[in-house]
Design an enzyme around this catalytic site. Structure first.
Site, mmCIF file in Angstrom:
data_model
loop_
_atom_site.group_PDB
_atom_site.id
_atom_site.type_symbol
_atom_site.label_atom_id
_atom_site.label_comp_id
_atom_site.label_asym_id
_atom_site.label_seq_id
_atom_site.Cartn_x
_atom_site.Cartn_y
_atom_site.Cartn_z
ATOM 1 N N LYS A 1 -40.035 76.877 20.977
ATOM 2 C CA LYS A 1 -39.964 77.380 22.358
ATOM 3 C C LYS A 1 -40.022 78.904 22.354
ATOM 4 O O LYS A 1 -40.901 79.490 22.966
ATOM 5 C CB LYS A 1 -38.683 76.889 23.022
ATOM 6 C CG LYS A 1 -38.646 75.361 23.065
ATOM 7 C CD LYS A 1 -37.266 74.844 23.327
ATOM 8 C CE LYS A 1 -37.156 73.357 23.058
ATOM 9 N NZ LYS A 1 -38.137 72.555 23.779
ATOM 10 N N TRP B 1 -29.959 66.765 26.629
ATOM 11 C CA TRP B 1 -29.924 67.137 25.209
ATOM 12 C C TRP B 1 -28.534 67.007 24.630
ATOM 13 O O TRP B 1 -28.385 66.549 23.483
ATOM 14 C CB TRP B 1 -30.532 68.525 25.008
ATOM 15 C CG TRP B 1 -31.988 68.466 25.316
ATOM 16 C CD1 TRP B 1 -32.626 69.013 26.391
ATOM 17 C CD2 TRP B 1 -32.997 67.726 24.599
ATOM 18 N NE1 TRP B 1 -33.953 68.669 26.373
ATOM 19 C CE2 TRP B 1 -34.215 67.887 25.291
ATOM 20 C CE3 TRP B 1 -32.983 66.947 23.451
ATOM 21 C CZ2 TRP B 1 -35.410 67.289 24.866
ATOM 22 C CZ3 TRP B 1 -34.169 66.357 23.026
ATOM 23 C CH2 TRP B 1 -35.358 66.540 23.723
ATOM 24 N N ASP C 1 -26.249 74.157 20.512
ATOM 25 C CA ASP C 1 -27.682 73.874 20.469
ATOM 26 C C ASP C 1 -28.311 74.908 21.397
ATOM 27 O O ASP C 1 -28.222 74.791 22.620
ATOM 28 C CB ASP C 1 -27.946 72.446 20.965
ATOM 29 C CG ASP C 1 -29.437 72.154 21.118
ATOM 30 O OD1 ASP C 1 -30.255 73.057 20.903
ATOM 31 O OD2 ASP C 1 -29.761 70.993 21.468
#
Ligand code: PMP
Length: 375
Positions: free
Chosen positions: A211, A113, A187
């Site tokens: 999530k 990511w 993030d």
């Protein structure tokens, strides 16, 4: 009805209570005094008083849960984490420039990511790699003291929980202590609301909701006020943090239903003791699973112990020919979505807030049973 345990990395499990409340309110949402609106939240104007009350409660709920200080704004955006990979450099990379021209950003690369974030940002500004864990196959984290931070960086980007590789920063880096005055951008998509955040170390944090916060379609951005208002001219208006903030996330039509569900999730978290209680439960769940993996001869987790993720637990069967049988047996016991990400293989159990301890216990019991029968 006992639903299966869903170990998906996202979109992920949502507490039964939240879904049941949404179902009960599907045709007719009622306000806190019980007054009928005669409408589903999906059908409401985002400018009407009913939805505004839902929006304000969601924002206040998140601010309270995450203890977000008053000098940070909470933005409800769209486009997910990947859109923020472009939106952040378009909004922040000119911070140190005299004119609205792109500057530099530093990246700490710790897995898929952060690599994606880096690649995308490089389309909008100049970038440098401050540190990387590639040499260890993304199984360690580079100590902040070893990072080479550029003095003119407009911001430093870190992915604080790598969802695919299962590495997590258990303390946020203190850039000021490293002699760096750039804001830290995190993030925190895959561990938001699973633990407390030290906002004194953060300039901006972003997360897709799918999530730990609710359904896909909502992106949460928490940004320090002084970082707003520096967008590059190429930044689409709908993604300019100033326009979004000035319009209370209603510059364009926000993802109303996703905001409503997230608000129900925030209320559920609060009823269950808030972030401190969730964090304690998450520590216990992760310990249970990692201990079972480490004690076994069949399963293996390759991440260094001090940076193992509490949310995403990748593991491998030493005999990979047993992968299919493992997954099939798990599914028959109601243990779903355990297949690892295709880029790393093996298994992955995502154990976000909505995964009860009983779900992890059921997984561990199955893993032991499977190991015994395949010995
Ligand atoms: N960052 C992290 C840490 C993620 O786990 C994900 C999604 N799995 C993303 C960014 C991308 O989010 P989205 O799919 O919402 O764009």
């Amino acid at each position: 009805m006992q639903r299966p345990y869903n170990f998906s990395a996202g979109p992920a499990a949502i507490a039964d209570e939240v879904l049941a409340q949404a179902a009960a309110e599907m045709l007719d949402w009622r306000d806190t005094s019980g007054r009928s609106s005669g409408m589903s939240v999906m059908e409401m104007s985002h400018r009407g008083k009913e939805f505004i009350s839902i929006y304000e409660a969601a924002e206040a709920g998140l601010r309270e849960l995450l203890a977000v200080p008053a000098h940070f704004r909470i933005l409800f955006m769209q486009g997910g984490g990947l859109a923020e990979n472009a939106i952040v450099p378009m909004n922040l990379s000119a911070l140190r420039q005299r004119t609205a021209s792109p500057g530099h950003a530093d990246f700490v690369l710790t897995g898929s990511w952060s690599q994606k974030s880096h690649k995308e940002a490089a389309r909008y500004c100049s970038t440098r790699v401050a540190a990387s864990n590639a040499a260890s196959g993304h199984t360690t984290l580079p100590a902040p003291a070893t990072w080479t931070l550029a003095p003119d960086a407009s911001y430093v980007h870190v992915c604080t929980n790598e969802t695919i590789h299962g590495v997590e920063f258990h303390a946020l880096p203190d850039l000021a202590e490293l002699g760096c005055d750039a804001p830290l951008v995190i993030d925190f998509s895959s561990h938001v609301a699973s633990r407390t955040v030290d906002w004194s170390r953060v300039g901006l944090a972003f997360a897709g909701a799918q999530k730990n916060l609710g359904p896909a379609g909502l992106t949460v951005v928490v940004v320090r006020e002084d970082l707003i208002g520096h967008a590059l001219p190429i930044c689409p208006s709908a993604f300019d943090y100033k326009l979004v903030a000035d319009n209370h996330s209603m510059y364009n039509t926000p993802p109303t239903y996703a905001i409503y569900i997230a608000g129900l999730v925030f209320a559920w978290l609060k009823r269950n003791g808030g972030i401190a209680a969730m964090e304690a439960r998450n520590v216990a769940k992760a310990r249970l699973l990692y201990d079972a993996i480490d004690a076994s001869g069949l399963y293996e987790n390759r991440v260094a112990v001090d940076c193992r993720s509490r949310m995403n637990v990748p593991f491998f069967l030493r005999d990979e020919t047993r992968n299919g049988a493992f997954l099939a047996g798990a599914a028959t016991r109601g243990l779903m979505a355990l297949k690892g990400h295709k880029s790393v293989g093996g298994m992955r159990a995502s154990i976000y807030n909505a995964m009860p301890i009983a779900g992890v216990e059921a997984l561990v019991a199955y893993m032991r049973e499977f190991e015994k029968t395949s010995a």
